[in-house]
Design an enzyme around this catalytic site. Sequence first.
Site, PDB file in Angstrom:
ATOM      1  N   LYS A 258       0.855  -1.192   0.000  1.00  0.00           N
ATOM      2  CA  LYS A 258       0.000   0.000   0.000  1.00  0.00           C
ATOM      3  C   LYS A 258       0.891   1.242   0.000  1.00  0.00           C
ATOM      4  O   LYS A 258       1.917   1.290   0.685  1.00  0.00           O
ATOM      5  CB  LYS A 258      -0.888  -0.035   1.235  1.00  0.00           C
ATOM      6  CG  LYS A 258      -1.914   1.092   1.351  1.00  0.00           C
ATOM      7  CD  LYS A 258      -2.762   0.858   2.598  1.00  0.00           C
ATOM      8  CE  LYS A 258      -3.781   1.957   2.828  1.00  0.00           C
ATOM      9  NZ  LYS A 258      -4.592   1.709   4.034  1.00  0.00           N
TER      10      LYS A 258
ATOM     11  N   SER B 167      -9.349   1.809   3.443  1.00  0.00           N
ATOM     12  CA  SER B 167      -8.502   2.572   2.545  1.00  0.00           C
ATOM     13  C   SER B 167      -7.486   1.714   1.792  1.00  0.00           C
ATOM     14  O   SER B 167      -6.838   2.191   0.878  1.00  0.00           O
ATOM     15  CB  SER B 167      -7.749   3.648   3.335  1.00  0.00           C
ATOM     16  OG  SER B 167      -6.855   3.066   4.265  1.00  0.00           O
TER      17      SER B 167
ATOM     18  N   SER C  81      -9.850  -0.631   7.569  1.00  0.00           N
ATOM     19  CA  SER C  81      -9.205  -0.382   6.280  1.00  0.00           C
ATOM     20  C   SER C  81      -8.386  -1.540   5.738  1.00  0.00           C
ATOM     21  O   SER C  81      -7.900  -1.464   4.611  1.00  0.00           O
ATOM     22  CB  SER C  81      -8.325   0.869   6.362  1.00  0.00           C
ATOM     23  OG  SER C  81      -9.137   2.019   6.428  1.00  0.00           O
TER      24      SER C  81
END
Length: 528
Positions: free
Chosen positions: A125, A205, A229
Amino acid sequence: MRERSTATLIATLVTGSLCAGAPNPGAEAAEAGVDRARPTGVSAGLGVDLDTVTIPELQARMADGSLTSTALTTAYLRRIKAIDPKIHAVLRTDPTALRQAAASDVRHRSGDTRGPLDGIPVLLKDNVNTRDTPTTAGSLALAGSPPDVDAALVTRLRNAGAVILGKTNLSEWANFRAAKPTSGWSAVGGQTNNPYVLDRNPCGSSAGSGAALAASLAQVAIGTETDGSIVCPAGMNGVVGHKPSLGLVSQAGVVPISAEQDTAGPMARNVIDTALTLSVISGTSRFGVPDRMTHSSSLRGKRIGLWRLPSLGPQVDALMSRTAEKLRKAGAEVVEVTPPYQQRLAELEFPALLSEFHRDIDAYLATRGGPRNLAELVEFNRTHPAEQTCFAGQELFEQALAAPPTTDPGYRAMRAELKDLSRRSIDETMAAHRLDAIAAPTNPPAWTTDCARGDNDVIPSSTPAAVSGYPSLSVPAGFVDELPVGVLLMAGDHQDAGLLSLGAAVEHRLHAWRAPRYLPTVGPDASR
């Protein structure tokens, strides 16, 4: 329950993985009457199906010389090039990936491998620092020079021989910028789409990590979570996501929201790969592991509390009923529960996060080029129109600037109450019902992505584990109108190994994974 080494957990899970095979991609499809005969992840010349192969199977092939990390990495890079234009999950690939893979091949040939992730391609990420490629948190404010050093977890991955394949898109600033954000959108990467139905949202996210895994663009990925997330993108993209116990994985070098809740964690298409990745990024050699962890017996006698959450809709509730029945047939006892204190947690969590974000983002920005603190970041967004192309708001930034400092007695009392009530919500529920875990729906069916409306994501199941710092694990449970739904498992503090073991048994019983078809849309909005 007694202490055993991580190696014991891994050995048991690996044995189950190799004996039982990967999660059956056809079982749920057959139940739904859908034709899944054509495997989407078969790579010409590779000899493995990227959709279903596990790390133990890959390592066995690399050990006998029938597969190389270079071939595996090349296959994933080609797949990214072919498929990612549909979903926009991968921001950039690492130009050194094939060089990393070649070094792993040398180690495999010499019998000097560094562990289970040696030669395995991993996506990160893009809020996880990498010294040789940009780390942006999705914001143009950080799109200049890369950080000076790797995040601690990246150092562990490199030392373990993993191939850093690239960076995934995310909800900008981990969805902590606007009051009505659109998950999976960032100014750097645009909008990530859900691979199952392309006009649906991937959840935030860690949106890019979840979508990339669903599309088989890497073997594993790293996500981060403050509240939901990791597990929501895992559930909504039909993969596995583990939010570790707070502190198990170092947060050093990861763009923060709150040191009191933030953690990075592993995501994969199956539990065994998730567990292997956790063993590397945590560097922890001991967990509490149940004595018996074989797939065939590990559900028998287990007590699981089902937290239904009917607010997620009747279709999800019906899926949870079917899930509970499958677990009962495997020998588990499933009882209905409602963890207490949830309304109070919802009242307190957001104000506490505002104070913590101001403190922690200021500390992080001071280590990077660009805006040096939150006030400068707010001004940057006001003066850069590209930051406003999906949604213009930065209300959470502005509220954080005005929030009490973390030295304020009112804030301290709030965080203390949050910690107490969130832990009691899990501990008291598990004790009262003598549970091995609490289960709940991870997510509703994915909503339609809409910048004007923003997300439709009031999903309370992640909050108790997120606020308490306890572990949670999302495993695929099934589908509603082509859209994946996960089952979220929660347990007590630092019971990560036992939770992963239970999750492997649940995964094996449910057989709920199937490859996406990249449909452009489905009928009416299935999220409500």
